[in-house]
Scaffold this motif. Structure first.
Motif, short mmCIF file in Angstrom:
data_model
loop_
_atom_site.label_atom_id
_atom_site.label_comp_id
_atom_site.label_asym_id
_atom_site.label_seq_id
_atom_site.Cartn_x
_atom_site.Cartn_y
_atom_site.Cartn_z
N GLU A 1 52.34 28.50 25.55
CA GLU A 1 52.03 28.20 27.10
C GLU A 1 52.96 29.43 28.10
O GLU A 1 51.93 29.80 28.53
N GLU A 2 53.91 30.06 27.83
CA GLU A 2 53.95 31.54 28.41
C GLU A 2 53.21 32.32 28.12
O GLU A 2 53.17 33.42 28.57
N TYR A 3 52.64 32.63 26.79
CA TYR A 3 51.82 33.87 25.84
C TYR A 3 50.66 33.82 27.21
O TYR A 3 50.18 34.57 27.47
N HIS A 4 49.85 32.27 26.86
CA HIS A 4 48.86 32.03 27.40
C HIS A 4 48.58 32.56 29.64
O HIS A 4 47.76 33.17 29.84
N CYS A 5 50.20 32.12 29.31
CA CYS A 5 50.00 32.41 31.07
C CYS A 5 49.79 33.95 31.51
O CYS A 5 49.06 34.51 32.77
N LEU A 6 50.80 34.57 30.56
CA LEU A 6 50.93 36.28 31.07
C LEU A 6 49.59 36.45 30.29
O LEU A 6 49.60 37.63 31.13
N GLU A 7 48.46 36.25 29.04
CA GLU A 7 47.62 36.72 29.26
C GLU A 7 46.35 36.37 30.54
O GLU A 7 45.93 37.42 30.32
N MET A 8 46.01 35.30 30.57
CA MET A 8 45.66 35.56 32.37
C MET A 8 46.00 35.99 33.20
O MET A 8 44.84 36.54 33.87
N ALA A 9 47.34 36.15 34.06
CA ALA A 9 47.66 37.32 34.45
C ALA A 9 46.71 38.73 34.52
O ALA A 9 46.51 38.98 35.43
N LEU A 10 47.14 39.22 33.38
CA LEU A 10 46.54 39.92 32.66
C LEU A 10 45.64 40.73 32.73
O LEU A 10 44.60 41.71 33.24
N ASN A 11 44.15 39.76 32.40
CA ASN A 11 42.63 39.45 32.23
C ASN A 11 42.73 39.20 33.51
O ASN A 11 41.97 40.60 34.04
N GLY A 12 43.04 38.87 34.79
CA GLY A 12 43.30 38.93 35.94
C GLY A 12 43.24 40.63 36.55
O GLY A 12 42.30 41.07 37.80
N LEU A 13 44.14 40.98 36.37
CA LEU A 13 44.48 42.25 36.50
C LEU A 13 43.99 43.08 35.96
O LEU A 13 42.86 44.52 37.11
N ASN A 14 43.28 42.95 35.25
CA ASN A 14 42.36 44.08 34.61
C ASN A 14 40.73 44.06 35.12
O ASN A 14 39.81 44.62 35.39
N GLU A 15 40.53 42.73 35.54
CA GLU A 15 39.24 42.40 36.21
C GLU A 15 39.45 43.93 37.66
O GLU A 15 38.03 43.76 37.83
N ILE A 16 40.65 43.25 38.23
CA ILE A 16 40.87 43.93 39.68
C ILE A 16 40.75 45.45 39.83
O ILE A 16 41.04 45.50 40.91
N ARG A 17 41.53 46.22 38.82
CA ARG A 17 42.46 46.57 38.70
C ARG A 17 41.49 48.09 39.33
O ARG A 17 42.27 48.94 39.87
N HIS A 18 40.31 48.20 38.82
CA HIS A 18 39.52 49.48 39.23
C HIS A 18 38.82 49.42 40.85
O HIS A 18 37.90 49.69 41.17
N SER A 19 39.04 47.77 41.32
CA SER A 19 37.79 47.23 42.59
C SER A 19 38.41 48.21 44.13
O SER A 19 39.41 48.79 44.23
N GLN A 20 37.60 48.33 44.97
CA GLN A 20 38.10 48.85 45.79
C GLN A 20 39.30 48.37 46.69
O GLN A 20 39.50 48.56 48.30
N ASN A 21 39.65 47.09 46.76
CA ASN A 21 40.02 46.45 47.42
C ASN A 21 41.64 46.15 47.52
O ASN A 21 42.37 45.85 46.25
N HIS A 22 41.64 46.88 48.32
CA HIS A 22 43.64 47.43 48.17
C HIS A 22 44.32 46.78 47.42
O HIS A 22 45.30 46.14 46.73
N ARG A 23 43.77 45.64 48.92
CA ARG A 23 44.87 44.37 49.12
C ARG A 23 45.25 43.05 47.77
O ARG A 23 46.45 42.64 47.14
N GLU A 24 43.58 43.52 47.52
CA GLU A 24 43.98 42.76 46.06
C GLU A 24 44.31 43.40 45.22
O GLU A 24 44.93 42.78 44.03
N ILE A 25 44.76 44.38 44.38
CA ILE A 25 45.25 44.91 43.71
C ILE A 25 46.66 44.72 43.94
O ILE A 25 47.99 44.65 42.59
N ALA A 26 47.07 44.88 45.12
CA ALA A 26 48.50 44.94 44.93
C ALA A 26 48.70 43.10 44.43
O ALA A 26 49.88 43.21 44.11
N ARG A 27 48.63 42.09 44.86
CA ARG A 27 48.22 40.88 44.96
C ARG A 27 48.41 41.06 43.49
O ARG A 27 49.56 40.03 42.36
N HIS A 28 47.78 41.36 42.75
CA HIS A 28 47.86 41.02 41.24
C HIS A 28 48.55 41.65 40.45
O HIS A 28 49.55 41.54 39.59
N ILE A 29 49.17 43.17 41.34
CA ILE A 29 50.27 43.83 40.40
C ILE A 29 51.43 42.47 41.03
O ILE A 29 52.44 42.76 39.54
N GLU A 30 51.96 41.88 42.25
CA GLU A 30 52.55 41.38 41.97
C GLU A 30 52.93 40.09 41.81
O GLU A 30 53.76 40.22 40.59
#
Ligand code: ADP
Ligand code: MG
Length: 622
Positions: A559-588
């Motif tokens: 479960e822990e593994y899956h949870c972290l993987e999901m969070a990482l995938n989310g970060l990967n999707e957003i990290r090139h976007s122009q949305n400053h806030r969203e990137i910050a939220r995902h990093i957090e």
């Protein structure tokens, strides 16, 4: 101190593209344009295969303008509307003009902005506007020959031109629609044409005898920089005077000493000029003028012009004296100007300087050729031959960091010499090389700055991202030469490069780049913040992904593994976007989700260390 990260080498610099640049000799009598093609400088021809464009502009009542030989042909019938020798008027005030104007048949008036102008049927024409017409013809000639718009031109001016005269020349170029890469002193251009700038040090005398002017310049070359030690000459002495003394002699032979009408005067002068030019190749010439036919021996011609040449030599001695030098201190004498074709001039100059002057390059074209060589260097077609002495850094110097950002190391207006260093680190685990991109400019994004050089530092010992400490040092010496070195502190591996920061930038470029940095300041800051966030997100993603692959299965439950993987995938999707806030939220979010995992890894590695592994292995494993 924050360690900024630099990416691995890989991206090759943009392909090199040849830029169209020319050198223009804007002369009193004749003007020319030259360019470097396939590594060879050449002057460009007009449709009639002529290099020289007579510096003559004719205006008619309909507002038509003609330039060059066709304009010159009108000078006899329409002298008031045919402007010759406009160079003598460039940047001069109404007071200077009064004395000049009296030698020439113009009506001078005070034109726009108090600038003296020529009164013509087409209205008041300023010397700048007339010069622009000449430049325009040369630029068009070049654009036709080079098949495209020019990047810019190096325009030559006499070494003695003051700021106003130089500014007027620049204004004329602007009016003609061509960018001035640099104004270059005519004698310097001639020395460059002979490659004397490549020769290290020494004193150079440039002897320039044109149609109506004589200029002597004493230059000193040291470390690729030309310094004008002294100038001298006579603004009313040139080949035209040779014509006059010879015409006088011809008039005597033809029994026409008194009351010559303008047509006879003109006929005599033209015959004299022709005979003079032939005598540069032949020892005698047949002359037929005003009903007289006879043979003119070179010997006799020499005796007529000797007093004029002696006058130029007196100017040479004075210029040497002003420079605190003797004739024997001069290493090279460069001959410039059509009148140095007269063999007697060469002989007497050789005698005065006790050496053979340089005459291999056509004296009409040598200035334009030198200007073309310099233009080629300035637009970046040829690396490494800058000739400019700097005293302050005109624009900040720095390097590219992750996210395509410019990190300034030496700020603008720092006086040279100067040395500054800053520490950087690697971006990736195990990174063994880094590419250092040296930049110049005031903006935050490297795409808005000027790229000066790339070099690579290899042999960094593999470490985790951020562990290496790479000291990048910038050093600018008194000649404006920038030396950049990068050294990994732990291992001592080092790389360096020498660049010339003023490279290809003139005052206008610098002003423009500064202006842009002010007008874009806010937007630049926002972009910088976004880029930094994107870099942070990327680094976090890569690091965690690697850690998850290495230790995830061992240290986390399903479960822990899956949870972290999901969070990482989310970060990967957003990290090139122009949305400053969203990137910050995902990093957090990712950072929260991974806290526990990080703690467990830390424990695991400590246990490993206690089990007797070397530190290196642990670092590699983390
Ligand atoms: P400027 O620098 O004033 O524009 P130039 O360098 O074009 O002048 O020189 C023009 C002068 O060179 C004229 O007086 C012309 O008669 C002279 N000239 C051109 N060809 C020869 C030649 N073959 N022999 C002697 N004088 C020449
Ligand atoms: Mg000239």
């Amino acid at each position: 101190m924050v360690l900024l990260q630099i990416s691995e080498p890989g991206q090759s610099p943009e392909p090199h593209q040849r830029r169209r640049a020319v050198g223009i000799d804007l002369g009193t009598t004749n003007s020319l344009v030259a360019t470097v093609r396939s590594g060879t400088p050449e002057t460009l021809l007009d449709s009639e295969h002529q290099h020289l464009l007579p510096s003559v502009v004719h205006y008619n009542a309909a507002g038509d303008v003609t330039v060059g030989r066709t304009a010159y042909a009108q000078s006899a019938e329409d002298p008031l509307n045919t402007l010759i020798s406009v160079k003598r008027f460039m940047g001069r005030g109404i007071e200077d003009i009064k004395t000049l104007g009296s030698q020439l048949p113009y009506d001078m008036v005070t034109g726009d902005g108090g600038m003296p102008s020529f009164k013509t049927v087409a209205g008041n024409i300023s010397p700048v506007a007339a010069s622009a017409q000449i430049l325009r013809v040369l630029v068009e000639r070049a654009e036709l020959a080079l098949d495209g718009a020019l990047e810019g031109a190096v325009v030559t001016v006499p070494a003695y031109f003051d700021e106003a005269q130089r500014q007027a020349t620049k204004d004329a170029a602007t009016l003609a629609g061509v960018k001035v890469l640099r104004l270059l002193n005519e004698p310097t251009a001639a020395a460059v044409a002979y490659g004397l700038d490549q020769g290290g040090q020494g004193v150079i005398a440039v002897y320039d005898l044109g149609g109506g002017t004589f200029d002597i310049s004493i230059l000193r070359l040291s470390l690729g920089v030309f310094e004008v030690l002294s100038t001298g000459g006579d603004s009313a002495l040139g080949g035209d005077d040779f014509d006059r003394v010879l015409a006088q002699w011809l008039a005597e032979q033809a029994g026409l000493e008194h009351d010559l009408n303008p047509f006879q005067q003109r006929e005599l002068l033209m015959a004299a000029r022709k005979a003079k030019e032939i005598l540069s190749d032949q020892s005698q010439v047949e002359v037929s003028v005003a009903g007289w036919t006879g043979t003119l021996e070179r010997q006799l011609f020499n005796s007529l012009v000797d007093p004029l040449i002696d006058k130029t030599l007196r100017s040479c001695r004075r210029a040497l004296r002003d420079a605190g030098l003797k004739a024997t201190d001069v290493e090279n004498v460069v001959m410039v100007g059509g009148s140095t074709r007269t063999l007697r001039v060469r002989e007497k100059v050789a005698e005065a300087f006790a050496q053979q002057p340089l005459v291999n390059i056509d004296p009409d074209r040598v200035v334009a050729i030198g200007a073309a060589i310099q233009a080629d260097v300035l637009v970046g077609n040829k690396l490494g031959d800058e000739m400019l002495l700097l005293d302050v850094i005109p624009l900040s110097l720095g390097i590219e960091t992750m996210g395509g950002l410019m990190e300034k190391i030496i700020h603008r207006n720092t006086t040279i010499p100067v040395a500054k260093a800053q520490d950087f680190t690697t971006f990736k685990d195990g990174q063994t090389a880094m590419s250092v991109h040296v930049l110049q400019g005031e903006r935050e994004l490297i795409s808005d700055c000027r790229s000066l050089a790339h070099f690579e530092l290899h042999g960094i010992p593999p470490m985790v991202a951020g562990a290496a400490k790479i000291r990048v040092s910038f050093q600018v010496d008194a000649d404006g030469l920038l030396n950049v070195s990068a050294k990994e502190i732990v291992s001592g591996v080092e790389a360096h490069i020498e660049v010339k920061p003023s490279y290809g930038l003139d005052d206008d470029d610098i002003t423009r780049m500064l202006k842009e940095s002010f007008t874009h300041a806010r937007e630049d800051m926002q972009v910088r913040a976004l880029r930094e966030q994107q870099v942070d997100a990327g680094r976090m993603y890569e690091d965690l992904l690697a850690a998850l692959e290495a230790d995830g299965r061992g240290l986390l439950n399903e479960e822990e593994y899956h949870c972290l993987e999901m969070a990482l995938n989310g970060l990967n999707e957003i990290r090139h976007s122009q949305n400053h806030r969203e990137i910050a939220r995902h990093i957090e979010m990712v950072s929260k989700t991974s806290e526990e995992f990080a703690a467990r890894r830390m424990n695991a590695s400590i246990q490993k260390a206690l089990a007797g592994h070397s530190l290196d292995e642990i670092e590699k494993d983390i």
